[in-house]
Motif scaffolding. Structure first.
Motif, PDB file in Angstrom:
ATOM      1  N   VAL A  84      25.471  52.212  50.741  1.00  0.00           N
ATOM      2  CA  VAL A  84      26.355  51.082  51.060  1.00  0.00           C
ATOM      3  C   VAL A  84      25.944  49.864  50.248  1.00  0.00           C
ATOM      4  N   ARG A  85      24.626  49.570  50.230  1.00  0.00           N
ATOM      5  CA  ARG A  85      24.135  48.428  49.455  1.00  0.00           C
ATOM      6  C   ARG A  85      24.416  48.622  47.974  1.00  0.00           C
ATOM      7  N   ARG A  86      24.214  49.815  47.489  1.00  0.00           N
ATOM      8  CA  ARG A  86      24.440  50.066  46.069  1.00  0.00           C
ATOM      9  C   ARG A  86      25.902  49.861  45.684  1.00  0.00           C
ATOM     10  N   VAL A  87      26.796  50.238  46.581  1.00  0.00           N
ATOM     11  CA  VAL A  87      28.224  50.080  46.304  1.00  0.00           C
ATOM     12  C   VAL A  87      28.604  48.618  46.191  1.00  0.00           C
ATOM     13  N   ILE A  88      28.209  47.782  47.155  1.00  0.00           N
ATOM     14  CA  ILE A  88      28.617  46.371  47.125  1.00  0.00           C
ATOM     15  C   ILE A  88      27.945  45.648  45.958  1.00  0.00           C
ATOM     16  N   ARG A  89      26.693  46.014  45.665  1.00  0.00           N
ATOM     17  CA  ARG A  89      26.005  45.376  44.538  1.00  0.00           C
ATOM     18  C   ARG A  89      26.729  45.654  43.230  1.00  0.00           C
ATOM     19  N   GLN A  90      27.155  46.884  43.024  1.00  0.00           N
ATOM     20  CA  GLN A  90      27.886  47.198  41.795  1.00  0.00           C
ATOM     21  C   GLN A  90      29.317  46.668  41.849  1.00  0.00           C
ATOM     22  N   GLY A  91      29.811  46.406  43.067  1.00  0.00           N
ATOM     23  CA  GLY A  91      31.094  45.722  43.188  1.00  0.00           C
ATOM     24  C   GLY A  91      31.048  44.344  42.564  1.00  0.00           C
ATOM     25  N   PHE A  92      29.928  43.646  42.755  1.00  0.00           N
ATOM     26  CA  PHE A  92      29.773  42.326  42.132  1.00  0.00           C
ATOM     27  C   PHE A  92      29.679  42.440  40.607  1.00  0.00           C
ATOM     28  N   TRP A  93      29.020  43.482  40.130  1.00  0.00           N
ATOM     29  CA  TRP A  93      28.993  43.730  38.683  1.00  0.00           C
ATOM     30  C   TRP A  93      30.420  43.923  38.153  1.00  0.00           C
ATOM     31  N   ALA A  94      31.208  44.684  38.893  1.00  0.00           N
ATOM     32  CA  ALA A  94      32.595  44.922  38.472  1.00  0.00           C
ATOM     33  C   ALA A  94      33.380  43.614  38.417  1.00  0.00           C
ATOM     34  N   CYS A  95      33.109  42.697  39.350  1.00  0.00           N
ATOM     35  CA  CYS A  95      33.780  41.387  39.335  1.00  0.00           C
ATOM     36  C   CYS A  95      33.519  40.656  38.019  1.00  0.00           C
ATOM     37  N   LEU A  96      32.270  40.650  37.580  1.00  0.00           N
ATOM     38  CA  LEU A  96      31.915  39.969  36.334  1.00  0.00           C
ATOM     39  C   LEU A  96      32.573  40.631  35.130  1.00  0.00           C
ATOM     40  N   ILE A  97      32.554  41.948  35.087  1.00  0.00           N
ATOM     41  CA  ILE A  97      33.123  42.676  33.946  1.00  0.00           C
ATOM     42  C   ILE A  97      34.621  42.433  33.848  1.00  0.00           C
ATOM     43  N   VAL A  98      35.314  42.561  34.973  1.00  0.00           N
ATOM     44  CA  VAL A  98      36.774  42.404  34.976  1.00  0.00           C
ATOM     45  C   VAL A  98      37.162  40.975  34.617  1.00  0.00           C
ATOM     46  N   SER A  99      36.441  39.983  35.154  1.00  0.00           N
ATOM     47  CA  SER A  99      36.753  38.581  34.853  1.00  0.00           C
ATOM     48  C   SER A  99      36.591  38.284  33.369  1.00  0.00           C
ATOM     49  N   ALA A 100      35.511  38.781  32.785  1.00  0.00           N
ATOM     50  CA  ALA A 100      35.262  38.543  31.361  1.00  0.00           C
ATOM     51  C   ALA A 100      36.361  39.140  30.484  1.00  0.00           C
ATOM     52  N   LEU A 101      36.947  40.253  30.926  1.00  0.00           N
ATOM     53  CA  LEU A 101      38.001  40.902  30.144  1.00  0.00           C
ATOM     54  C   LEU A 101      39.362  40.241  30.324  1.00  0.00           C
ATOM     55  N   LEU A 102      39.653  39.740  31.532  1.00  0.00           N
ATOM     56  CA  LEU A 102      41.006  39.281  31.834  1.00  0.00           C
ATOM     57  C   LEU A 102      41.252  37.803  31.566  1.00  0.00           C
ATOM     58  N   ILE A 103      40.230  36.964  31.707  1.00  0.00           N
ATOM     59  CA  ILE A 103      40.447  35.515  31.545  1.00  0.00           C
ATOM     60  C   ILE A 103      41.016  35.167  30.167  1.00  0.00           C
ATOM     61  N   PRO A 104      40.484  35.709  29.058  1.00  0.00           N
ATOM     62  CA  PRO A 104      41.072  35.368  27.749  1.00  0.00           C
ATOM     63  C   PRO A 104      42.542  35.785  27.632  1.00  0.00           C
ATOM     64  N   LEU A 105      42.910  36.890  28.266  1.00  0.00           N
ATOM     65  CA  LEU A 105      44.300  37.338  28.207  1.00  0.00           C
ATOM     66  C   LEU A 105      45.214  36.423  29.017  1.00  0.00           C
ATOM     67  N   ILE A 106      44.783  36.068  30.224  1.00  0.00           N
ATOM     68  CA  ILE A 106      45.593  35.197  31.081  1.00  0.00           C
ATOM     69  C   ILE A 106      45.800  33.837  30.431  1.00  0.00           C
ATOM     70  N   TRP A 107      44.833  33.383  29.659  1.00  0.00           N
ATOM     71  CA  TRP A 107      44.925  32.079  28.993  1.00  0.00           C
ATOM     72  C   TRP A 107      46.136  32.001  28.057  1.00  0.00           C
ATOM     73  N   GLN A 108      46.603  33.147  27.607  1.00  0.00           N
ATOM     74  CA  GLN A 108      47.713  33.182  26.641  1.00  0.00           C
ATOM     75  C   GLN A 108      49.083  33.171  27.315  1.00  0.00           C
ATOM     76  N   ILE A 109      49.192  32.639  28.506  1.00  0.00           N
ATOM     77  CA  ILE A 109      50.448  32.646  29.243  1.00  0.00           C
ATOM     78  C   ILE A 109      51.570  31.962  28.469  1.00  0.00           C
ATOM     79  N   GLY A 110      51.271  30.854  27.797  1.00  0.00           N
ATOM     80  CA  GLY A 110      52.305  30.122  27.063  1.00  0.00           C
ATOM     81  C   GLY A 110      52.925  30.946  25.944  1.00  0.00           C
ATOM     82  N   PRO A 111      52.117  31.432  24.992  1.00  0.00           N
ATOM     83  CA  PRO A 111      52.694  32.247  23.910  1.00  0.00           C
ATOM     84  C   PRO A 111      53.438  33.482  24.405  1.00  0.00           C
ATOM     85  N   ILE A 112      52.925  34.107  25.476  1.00  0.00           N
ATOM     86  CA  ILE A 112      53.581  35.315  25.983  1.00  0.00           C
ATOM     87  C   ILE A 112      54.949  34.974  26.562  1.00  0.00           C
TER      88      ILE A 112
END
Length: 448
Positions: free
Chosen positions: A74-102
């Motif tokens: 259980v602990r291992r799952v939630i801990r890696q859940g936080f890792w997933a939060c960081l990975i996903v945020s790093a990938l998506l923020i630059p894309l979302i920033w392009q809302i105007g051109p899109i």
């Protein structure tokens, strides 16, 4: 099911109330601000829910581990859940920033694009705390601690309303920031809710034994792979549905500002109703996961079907209300005494009546998908969602709206068609779970 689900239902309603408050107050600024803010949230929501679906895999994986009495997992799952939060945020923020051109490529109104860009270039920073909130809520839901989620979310609604009133309109001595104020408030409210749940989890005697931040920097590649293996299809399933609604907003955007404002009102009402079966579905994922992890097939049956019955039963009530009394709801968002709102009010009442047509299937599809997640069955439901929403729903929306000239009504018919196909297929899949081999437990995280 009710004991576990009702705080989640109210919490989902409260979470949606954060956006409802934004929509109402944007409407007070005027139809252009409401339309611009709607374009922004329509663009952002699929990405947020994609990430939320990925980290939301914490709920079924933690529930299965608890059902199998694998406490360390259980602990291992939630801990890696936080890792997933960081990975996903790093990938998506630059894309979302392009809302105007899109949006410029998609031919949207330049004035509305400007408003959407103003809002989104601040609100994008809600992604990391927002995903962290998804993860910690999934962990607490798996442990059956749903009431604290409710209380914290209600606190977030109060913070959001107060800061919106202060920053959007320049009250309490603050500057008038309009849409920028709404975006800043969204970030503040999500950070506050995430920190509140983290402090609760770390300090409460029942939960601090899990030591969820212990060796947070240490990778656990197996659990991280499990989160992305189970969670990515969940995220893509949610994104497929929300993405259809976002494309519908783009289609409506071609019809003018009044149509977008009306669509925003009808969509917000439909979204508010959807929070009830969504909360029931979250409880279903946990209850099915616990029964599945402990080898209780009868428990899987009872948990899944009871959730489907209750979710669709509630949506029958909202369907009746939207079809017979749409005017009551739309007047909450747009001032009926302002002549400038007359066209938007009339369209909103029509669109909300259309939303009433798909309430039953909307409730059925989300609860059935959630029950399947408790069995770690996420890949096939993802393909079902993509087919239903993008092969059926989106073409029907375009053809009915712009080939047959039904305009907004045709777009909403497309939404109903996609949801109906998903509901039928996903409910049938849960009914056939034993024949399809979905009760095979060899892949459980608790078995590893």
């Amino acid at each position: 099911m009710f004991i576990l689900a009702w705080p989640l239902v109210v919490a989902q309603l409260a979470q949606n109330a954060l956006f409802t408050t934004d929509v109402i107050m944007m409407g007070w600024l005027g139809p252009e601000f409401l339309a611009g803010g709607t374009l922004a949230t329509a663009f952002f929501s699929p990405f947020l829910l994609l990430g939320g679906g990925i980290v939301g895999a914490v709920a079924p994986l933690a529930a299965q581990a608890l059902g199998g009495k694998k406490i360390k997992n259980v602990r291992r799952v939630i801990r890696q859940g936080f890792w997933a939060c960081l990975i996903v945020s790093a990938l998506l923020i630059p894309l979302i920033w392009q809302i105007g051109p899109i949006y410029r490529m998609l031919g949207q109104d330049p004035v509305l694009i400007s408003h959407a860009e103003t809002y989104m270039h601040i609100a994008v920073f809600v992604l990391l705390p927002g995903l962290g909130l998804f993860a910690i809520r999934a962990f607490l839901s798996a442990l059956g601690s749903t009431q604290v989620i409710l209380y914290v979310t209600l606190g977030g609604v109060v913070i959001n309303a107060l800061f919106n009133y202060a920053l959007m309109f320049g009250n309490f001595g603050f500057p008038r920031l309009e849409l920028r104020g709404a975006a800043i408030t969204t970030v503040i409210a999500n950070i506050a809710m995430f920190l509140a749940l983290m402090i609760f989890t770390l300090r409460h005697r029942r939960y601090k034994r899990f030591h969820i931040l212990l060796r947070l920097w240490k990778p656990d590649w197996q659990r991280l792979r499990d989160i992305f293996r189970i969670g990515t299809p969940i995220g893509l399933t949610i994104m497929a549905e929300v993405g259809l609604f976002s494309v519908a907003t783009v289609f409506i955007g071609w019809l003018g500002t009044d149509a977008v404002a009306a669509h925003a009102v009808a969509l917000q009402c439909a979204s508010l109703a959807f929070m009830v079966p969504l909360g029931i579905g979250m409880a279903s994922t946990v209850r099915v996961g616990l029964a599945f992890g402990s080898g209780d097939n009868d428990g899987v049956t009872k948990a899944g079907w009871m959730s489907i019955y209750v979710g669709t039963g509630f949506m029958a009530i909202t369907a009746l209300a939207f079809i017979t009394m749409p005017g009551i709801f739309v007047r909450l968002f747009l001032d009926p005494t302002d002549p400038a709102n007359a066209a938007a009010l009339a369209l909103a009442a029509v669109y909300l009546g259309m939303a009433g047509l798909f309430q039953l299937v909307d409730g059925a599809q989300v609860v059935a998908a959630s029950a399947l997640r408790g069995l770690s069955d996420t890949k096939i439901p993802m393909f079902v969602a993509i087919f239903s929403y993008w092969v059926i729903g989106m073409p029907v929306a375009y053809i009915a709206g712009f080939v047959f000239d039904l305009e907004g009504i045709g777009v909403w018919l497309g939404l109903a068609a996609g949801l109906a196909v998903a509901a039928v297929v996903l409910t049938a899949r849960f009914a056939m779970r034993e024949k399809l081999g979905l009760l095979n437990r060899s892949h459980l995280i608790g078995a590893q």
